[in-house]
Write a protein that holds these residues in place. Structure first.
Motif: not given
Length: 490
Positions: A230-236, A382-389, A453-461
């Motif tokens: 459950x990933x997409x090429x442009x991410x990694x 996928x939703x374009x949200x920055x994170x506190x890890x 990342x959100x834009x790339x994710x949406x294009x990937x699917x």
């Protein structure tokens, strides 16, 4: 007169755990959208989670029905230490009970074989921890695909750690070491690795048993036909190539699979029954400005100590940001109830299951405080949200490095100890990390990268995207695996 082409039939068998079932349901929907006959196997108490999610209209390209086959879970006298009426991994709060649950799943082998005998499918997609599935598929002469609720990056890190054991070069648990031969410079501390990975001599019997399961899972994975991520090429991209070319495994990245849920109802119905009404949740979010709300959730398996709950509350209040905070139904503290009354209107506390994708996809969400489980991380990206890890255990610390160092879409809260219990982080660090992703120039830069990342994710699917093409390629390969089975794609 030639016989009518037989439609490809794939059976899916997820581990009975929220983080494993939810993405497999989405994957089954994706296969169905390509007109593949799909069947999901589960146990009685888990079936409602599947049927609820499958009853929503989630794709516009197919009306294909997904079949659900229910098999009995072993009775308490067969399944060592598993109480009657518990059939899901996240119901356990100890490693020993979780191990016993996994052991009990091996008793499902005969029932699975009966399902395959009944349907005679062309492929079995089974969870990585259901190790007996490889032998079952071989018995029926069909390919077994492994579903890994992880990504290529974390698998490459794991491979390097096992092969080169760089943690043996450091003298203390808090000293950083470089993970060798990866495309990026990635560093970890020994304290951020599970005990079974460190090779500690004082490892208890439960961790020893977990190590045996881990090794067995790796062995059956290597014997399987390939792996679905459950990933997409442009991410990694470098790690997808590394996994295939250096580690040498067949793999298909077909995500983010959560994006098959386009309507709000479908997003809301993912997983267990939500503890908040859909309209109440959306109305609250609609009352907030864009990028103004922090969403905090540690997934379905991590536990948060009472002292840490209080530190989080102080950090949230000091950050001066609006927030949605998800607590498990068992996490109760008098000070938190007082806090909830004090911040009414500014903060929303959800006790139990939350409609995470529905929340993350709302324009009001400006940051995600996450435990770095892969499902949550990918949903945030996928939703374009920055994170506190805030990694806790499993492969969370690896994924934190992906987010903070490789993708640069988040900042760490300072977690250093691999432990299922969330504790040890002071409120000042929580406040500072939240403000860093919500306020100022750095926050704008993080948000900009997350948006890409959100834009790339949406294009990937989408049709022609990398994930769409990987799924199409996999379906075509499975169709030609047995020359007697011909599958005609639309």
């Amino acid at each position: 007169m030639s016989a009518e082409p037989k439609r490809l039939h794939v059976v899916f068998f997820p581990l009975m755990a929220a983080g494993h079932m939810i993405p497999i349901i989405d994957i089954a929907k994706l296969f169905a959208s390509h007109h593949v006959k799909t069947t999901i196997v589960t146990t009685p108490l888990n079936a409602p989670t599947l049927t609820k999610a499958l009853n929503t209209t989630t794709t516009t390209t197919t009306t294909t029905t997904i079949n659900v086959e229910v098999i009995p879970f072993p009775h308490s006298n067969e399944a060592d230490g598993i109480p009657q009426g518990i059939e899901n991994f996240h119901k356990f709060n100890s490693n020993a009970m979780a191990f016993n649950f996994l052991k009990a799943t091996t008793l499902l082998q005969q029932s699975l074989e009966q399902i395959l005998e009944k349907h005679k499918p062309d492929c079995l997609v089974a969870d990585v921890l259901l190790t007996f599935a490889t032998d079952v598929a071989a018995k029926f002469n069909i390919p077994r695909l492994v579903f890994l609720p992880a990504n290529c990056f974390s698998q490459c890190v794991t491979h390097s750690l096992i092969k080169y054991q760089p943690f043996k070069t450091v003298s203390s648990d808090n000293e950083e070491f470089l993970i060798p031969h990866l495309p990026h410079e990635v560093k970890l501390m020994k304290s951020q690795l599970p005990k079974m990975m460190r090779g500690d001599l004082d490892m208890d019997i439960v961790n020893t048993k977990w190590m045996e399961i881990f090794v067995q899972a790796m062995e059956t994975e290597s014997k399987s036909y390939g792996v679905i991520f459950n990933s997409f090429y442009e991410l990694e991209p470098q790690y997808a190539d590394y996994y295939r070319n250096v580690i040498g495994r067949k793999a298909w990245s077909i995500g983010p699979v959560s994006l098959c849920n386009r309507e709000n109802e479908a997003k809301f119905q993912r997983g267990e029954d939500s503890c908040i009404d859909e309209h109440e949740c959306l109305n609250w979010l609609n009352s907030k400005n864009p990028n103004s709300v922090v969403y905090i959730c540690f997934g379905s398996l991590a536990q948060v100590s009472n002292s840490q709950l209080e530190e989080i509350a102080m950090g949230l209040e000091a950050s001066e940001q609006d927030f949605i905070w998800v607590l498990s139904s068992s996490e109760k503290d008098d000070k938190i109830e007082e806090f909830e009354k004090r911040v009414q209107g500014k903060g929303l506390i959800i006790r139990g299951w939350a409609p995470q994708v529905l929340i993350l996809d709302h324009q009001a969400i400006g940051a995600f405080v996450t435990h770095c489980g892969w499902n949550s991380t990918l949903e945030g990206l996928s939703c374009g949200v920055p994170m506190v890890t805030w990694p806790v255990f499993a492969e969370h610390f690896y994924i934190e490095k992906l987010v903070t160092q490789v993708l640069e879409t988040g900042v760490g809260v300072g977690a250093k100890e691999w432990n299922r219990m969330v504790e040890g982080i002071k409120w000042e660090h929580i406040r500072d990390a939240i403000r860093k992703v919500m306020v100022g120039e750095e926050a704008l830069e993080l948000r900009s990268k997350a948006k890409k990342m959100k834009d790339l994710a949406r294009k990937a699917v989408e049709v022609g995207g990398s994930s769409y093409c990987d799924l199409s390629s996999l379906i075509q390969e499975l169709s030609s695996y047995n020359n007697a089975t011909t599958y005609v794609r639309d």
